[in-house]
Design a protein around this motif. Structure first.
Motif, mmCIF file in Angstrom:
data_model
loop_
_atom_site.group_PDB
_atom_site.id
_atom_site.type_symbol
_atom_site.label_atom_id
_atom_site.label_comp_id
_atom_site.label_asym_id
_atom_site.label_seq_id
_atom_site.Cartn_x
_atom_site.Cartn_y
_atom_site.Cartn_z
ATOM 1 N N VAL A 56 -45.963 26.716 36.270
ATOM 2 C CA VAL A 56 -46.581 25.461 35.814
ATOM 3 C C VAL A 56 -47.648 25.752 34.769
ATOM 4 O O VAL A 56 -47.735 25.064 33.751
ATOM 5 C CB VAL A 56 -47.171 24.679 37.012
ATOM 6 C CG1 VAL A 56 -48.054 23.536 36.541
ATOM 7 C CG2 VAL A 56 -46.049 24.154 37.899
ATOM 8 N N LYS A 57 -48.438 26.787 35.002
ATOM 9 C CA LYS A 57 -49.507 27.121 34.056
ATOM 10 C C LYS A 57 -48.927 27.501 32.695
ATOM 11 O O LYS A 57 -49.452 27.105 31.653
ATOM 12 C CB LYS A 57 -50.347 28.272 34.613
ATOM 13 C CG LYS A 57 -51.590 28.560 33.830
ATOM 14 C CD LYS A 57 -52.435 29.607 34.534
ATOM 15 C CE LYS A 57 -53.718 29.843 33.770
ATOM 16 N NZ LYS A 57 -54.565 30.817 34.443
ATOM 17 N N ARG A 58 -47.840 28.270 32.705
ATOM 18 C CA ARG A 58 -47.213 28.664 31.437
ATOM 19 C C ARG A 58 -46.477 27.510 30.782
ATOM 20 O O ARG A 58 -46.472 27.376 29.566
ATOM 21 C CB ARG A 58 -46.214 29.802 31.676
ATOM 22 C CG ARG A 58 -46.843 31.157 31.805
ATOM 23 C CD ARG A 58 -45.821 32.243 31.977
ATOM 24 N NE ARG A 58 -45.021 32.414 30.758
ATOM 25 C CZ ARG A 58 -44.118 33.366 30.598
ATOM 26 N NH1 ARG A 58 -43.906 34.218 31.568
ATOM 27 N NH2 ARG A 58 -43.448 33.464 29.488
ATOM 28 N N ALA A 59 -45.813 26.666 31.594
ATOM 29 C CA ALA A 59 -44.976 25.604 31.056
ATOM 30 C C ALA A 59 -45.779 24.406 30.563
ATOM 31 O O ALA A 59 -45.342 23.700 29.660
ATOM 32 C CB ALA A 59 -43.970 25.156 32.104
ATOM 33 N N ASP A 60 -46.931 24.171 31.147
ATOM 34 C CA ASP A 60 -47.745 23.005 30.781
ATOM 35 C C ASP A 60 -48.442 23.267 29.454
ATOM 36 O O ASP A 60 -49.592 23.695 29.397
ATOM 37 C CB ASP A 60 -48.755 22.711 31.887
ATOM 38 C CG ASP A 60 -49.457 21.382 31.696
ATOM 39 O OD1 ASP A 60 -49.006 20.587 30.842
ATOM 40 O OD2 ASP A 60 -50.455 21.137 32.390
ATOM 41 N N THR A 61 -47.730 22.992 28.368
ATOM 42 C CA THR A 61 -48.242 23.347 27.039
ATOM 43 C C THR A 61 -49.437 22.504 26.609
ATOM 44 O O THR A 61 -50.314 22.985 25.906
ATOM 45 C CB THR A 61 -47.130 23.220 25.985
ATOM 46 O OG1 THR A 61 -46.582 21.902 26.038
ATOM 47 C CG2 THR A 61 -46.037 24.238 26.225
ATOM 48 N N ASN A 62 -49.490 21.239 27.016
ATOM 49 C CA ASN A 62 -50.628 20.412 26.605
ATOM 50 C C ASN A 62 -51.741 20.382 27.643
ATOM 51 O O ASN A 62 -52.715 19.648 27.493
ATOM 52 C CB ASN A 62 -50.171 18.991 26.266
ATOM 53 C CG ASN A 62 -49.470 18.325 27.429
ATOM 54 O OD1 ASN A 62 -49.379 18.888 28.519
ATOM 55 N ND2 ASN A 62 -48.963 17.129 27.190
ATOM 56 N N GLN A 63 -51.609 21.175 28.692
ATOM 57 C CA GLN A 63 -52.627 21.361 29.729
ATOM 58 C C GLN A 63 -53.104 20.041 30.348
ATOM 59 O O GLN A 63 -54.277 19.875 30.660
ATOM 60 C CB GLN A 63 -53.833 22.137 29.168
ATOM 61 C CG GLN A 63 -53.502 23.496 28.599
ATOM 62 C CD GLN A 63 -52.864 24.432 29.614
ATOM 63 O OE1 GLN A 63 -53.298 24.476 30.744
ATOM 64 N NE2 GLN A 63 -51.847 25.163 29.191
ATOM 65 N N ASP A 64 -52.158 19.097 30.556
ATOM 66 C CA ASP A 64 -52.522 17.840 31.194
ATOM 67 C C ASP A 64 -52.267 17.847 32.695
ATOM 68 O O ASP A 64 -52.503 16.862 33.375
ATOM 69 C CB ASP A 64 -51.783 16.665 30.535
ATOM 70 C CG ASP A 64 -50.274 16.764 30.680
ATOM 71 O OD1 ASP A 64 -49.786 17.789 31.206
ATOM 72 O OD2 ASP A 64 -49.589 15.819 30.255
ATOM 73 N N GLY A 65 -51.768 18.961 33.205
ATOM 74 C CA GLY A 65 -51.519 19.083 34.635
ATOM 75 C C GLY A 65 -50.147 18.587 35.063
ATOM 76 O O GLY A 65 -49.806 18.651 36.224
ATOM 77 N N VAL A 66 -49.392 18.060 34.107
ATOM 78 C CA VAL A 66 -48.057 17.552 34.407
ATOM 79 C C VAL A 66 -47.051 18.319 33.560
ATOM 80 O O VAL A 66 -47.211 18.442 32.348
ATOM 81 C CB VAL A 66 -47.959 16.040 34.101
ATOM 82 C CG1 VAL A 66 -46.556 15.520 34.365
ATOM 83 C CG2 VAL A 66 -48.982 15.258 34.914
ATOM 84 N N VAL A 67 -46.024 18.825 34.204
ATOM 85 C CA VAL A 67 -44.978 19.546 33.473
ATOM 86 C C VAL A 67 -43.811 18.585 33.268
ATOM 87 O O VAL A 67 -43.190 18.124 34.227
ATOM 88 C CB VAL A 67 -44.514 20.792 34.244
ATOM 89 C CG1 VAL A 67 -43.387 21.488 33.501
ATOM 90 C CG2 VAL A 67 -45.668 21.740 34.461
ATOM 91 N N THR A 68 -43.547 18.275 32.026
ATOM 92 C CA THR A 68 -42.432 17.387 31.714
ATOM 93 C C THR A 68 -41.131 18.186 31.708
ATOM 94 O O THR A 68 -41.144 19.422 31.696
ATOM 95 C CB THR A 68 -42.631 16.717 30.347
ATOM 96 O OG1 THR A 68 -42.634 17.740 29.347
ATOM 97 C CG2 THR A 68 -43.927 15.938 30.289
ATOM 98 N N ALA A 69 -40.031 17.480 31.688
ATOM 99 C CA ALA A 69 -38.726 18.138 31.668
ATOM 100 C C ALA A 69 -38.572 18.979 30.411
ATOM 101 O O ALA A 69 -38.025 20.086 30.458
ATOM 102 C CB ALA A 69 -37.615 17.096 31.751
ATOM 103 N N GLU A 70 -39.069 18.466 29.290
ATOM 104 C CA GLU A 70 -38.968 19.218 28.032
ATOM 105 C C GLU A 70 -39.780 20.506 28.096
ATOM 106 O O GLU A 70 -39.330 21.561 27.640
ATOM 107 C CB GLU A 70 -39.436 18.368 26.838
ATOM 108 C CG GLU A 70 -38.539 17.202 26.513
ATOM 109 C CD GLU A 70 -38.792 15.990 27.417
ATOM 110 O OE1 GLU A 70 -39.881 15.893 28.031
ATOM 111 O OE2 GLU A 70 -37.882 15.159 27.533
#
Length: 101
Positions: free
Chosen positions: A24-38
């Motif tokens: 999640v930390k790596r995937a959450d590119t905009n650091q909003d705490g939510v990992v989108t499908a993209e």
């Protein structure tokens, strides 16, 4: 359930949680705490590429080691052949002692 079984389950769950949090930390590119499908798809693709590169490195190292092993086997066979020839020469040249009359 036995205590050891519970310990194993807890350890596996903890490891899974840590791996999930790292993903999640790596995937959450905009650091909003939510990992989108993209974001998740992009991270998976990135990890797949990293794995491909790592596999290619390992395959190359295996090829190098295999080449070195083949060369070592060839050298060992050559040495064994030379030793066999030397022993054969030594045994055919050696005079045989005859029994005293």
């Amino acid at each position: 359930m036995e205590f050891s079984t519970v310990v194993v389950i807890v350890l596996v769950a903890a490891i899974g949680y840590v791996l999930y949090k790292a993903f999640v930390k790596r995937a959450d590119t905009n650091q909003d705490g939510v990992v989108t499908a993209e974001e998740a798809k992009a991270e998976v693709a990135k990890v797949e590429e990293e794995v491909k590169v790592a596999v290619a490195k390992v395959e190359e190292e295996v090829k190098v080691v295999a080449t070195k092993a083949r060369a070592a086997v060839t050298r060992a066979k050559t040495t064994a052949s030379k030793a066999k020839a030397t022993v054969k020469k030594a045994t055919t040249r050696a005079p045989r002692k005859t029994a005293a009359k």
